[in-house]
Design an enzyme around this catalytic site. Structure first.
Site, short mmCIF file in Angstrom:
data_model
loop_
_atom_site.label_atom_id
_atom_site.label_comp_id
_atom_site.label_asym_id
_atom_site.label_seq_id
_atom_site.Cartn_x
_atom_site.Cartn_y
_atom_site.Cartn_z
N ASN A 103 7.65 38.25 0.09
CA ASN A 103 8.74 37.39 0.56
C ASN A 103 8.18 36.38 1.55
O ASN A 103 7.18 36.66 2.21
CB ASN A 103 9.83 38.23 1.23
N GLY B 251 14.50 26.02 -4.23
CA GLY B 251 13.28 26.32 -4.98
C GLY B 251 12.07 25.48 -4.60
O GLY B 251 11.18 25.29 -5.43
N MET C 238 18.48 35.15 -1.78
CA MET C 238 19.40 35.54 -0.71
C MET C 238 20.13 36.84 -1.03
O MET C 238 21.35 36.91 -0.97
CB MET C 238 20.41 34.42 -0.46
N ARG C 239 19.36 37.86 -1.36
CA ARG C 239 19.95 39.17 -1.64
C ARG C 239 19.02 40.24 -1.14
O ARG C 239 17.79 40.09 -1.23
CB ARG C 239 20.11 39.35 -3.15
N ASN D 123 9.75 26.36 -2.45
CA ASN D 123 8.60 27.28 -2.46
C ASN D 123 8.19 27.62 -3.89
O ASN D 123 6.99 27.71 -4.19
CB ASN D 123 8.91 28.54 -1.67
N HIS E 59 9.37 34.10 4.92
CA HIS E 59 10.44 34.05 5.93
C HIS E 59 10.10 32.97 6.96
O HIS E 59 8.95 32.90 7.41
CB HIS E 59 10.57 35.42 6.60
C1 GRF Z 1 12.71 29.04 2.96
O1 GRF Z 1 12.88 28.55 4.25
C2 GRF Z 1 12.23 30.47 3.00
O2 GRF Z 1 11.44 30.75 4.10
C3 GRF Z 1 13.53 31.23 3.11
O3 GRF Z 1 14.44 30.53 2.32
C4 GRF Z 1 14.03 29.17 2.22
C5 GRF Z 1 13.89 28.88 0.76
O4 GRF Z 1 13.68 27.52 0.50
N1 GRF Z 1 13.34 32.60 2.69
P1 GRF Z 1 13.34 27.05 -0.98
O5 GRF Z 1 14.49 27.53 -1.88
O6 GRF Z 1 12.03 27.66 -1.37
O7 GRF Z 1 13.27 25.55 -0.91
#
Ligand code: GRF
Length: 203
Positions: free
Chosen positions: A108, A13, A91-92, A15, A110
């Site tokens: 999203n 988490g 992750m889904r 982000n 990435h």
């Molecule tokens: C990030 O690298 C994002 O790009 C990818 O999953 C990771 C999530 O990291 N989709 P966090 O849970 O936000 O720390």
């Protein structure tokens, strides 16, 4: 009323934290209405609760299939008047019930410069391919994996001694800058999706 955002997570988490911080700082003019995780132990749930945000674990195992789990997420989002859904390490795969409920309103992030290196382990894919530049992308979610219109990207050089860990750490710094800015643009009425392009409206 301010736009109401939901953030969907599965883990760390970081982000999510960058979005929480941007809302607190006023650079995103919105309310985080709810954080939803598909994993019970997600650190992001704690981050949300520490920030006083409603945080839900919706367990996929409680539902017969992915669509039923998606429908439960949609109900939770609609009950809170959410208008924008931000996937942040969720992750889904997103199915039709969720996509249809929020057309062009699911984002999203990435860890590559899409369309390169879709799917899992994008940083390792970049190292394996030998690219000298990779990065991060915020995009709209469609039924195709990591494929919707691109909102913002940032480039990150690949260094000779990079490992997946060191490269991921530098990409993450860019992600934390990129995601709040992308959300700001999507909420700002002056941007629109035009085919595959996300662009400023003409005055
Ligand atoms: C990030 O690298 C994002 O790009 C990818 O999953 C990771 C999530 O990291 N989709 P966090 O849970 O936000 O720390």
């Amino acid at each position: 009323m301010k736009p109401r955002i939901a953030v969907l997570i599965s883990g760390r988490g970081s982000n999510l934290q960058s979005i929480i911080d941007a809302v607190a700082a006023g650079t995103i003019d919105a309310t985080i209405a709810v954080v939803i995780s598909n994993r019970a132990g997600a650190q992001g749930l704690t981050r949300a609760r520490d920030a006083g945000i409603d945080a839900l674990f919706i367990n996929p195992k409680d539902f017969p299939d992915r669509d039923a789990h998606d429908r439960a997420i949609v109900s939770a989002l609609k009950a809170r008047n959410v208008t924008l859904v931000c996937l942040a390490g969720f992750m889904r795969l997103i199915g039709a019930p969720l996509l249809d409920a929020f057309p062009q309103r699911i984002l999203n992030i990435h860890p590559s410069l899409l369309p390169s290196f879709r799917g899992l382990d994008a940083q390792q894919q970049a190292l394996d391919h030998g690219v000298r530049v990779t990065g991060a992308t915020v995009h709209f979610v469609t039924s195709q994996l990591d494929d919707g219109p691109i909102i913002l990207q940032a480039a990150v050089p690949v260094l000779d001694d990079d490992t997946a860990e060191t490269l991921s750490a530098r990409i993450l710094i860019e992600e934390h800058r990129l995601y709040p800015e992308a959300i700001r643009r999507v909420l700002d009425g002056r941007w629109l999706v035009d085919g595959r392009r996300f662009r400023r409206t003409r005055a």
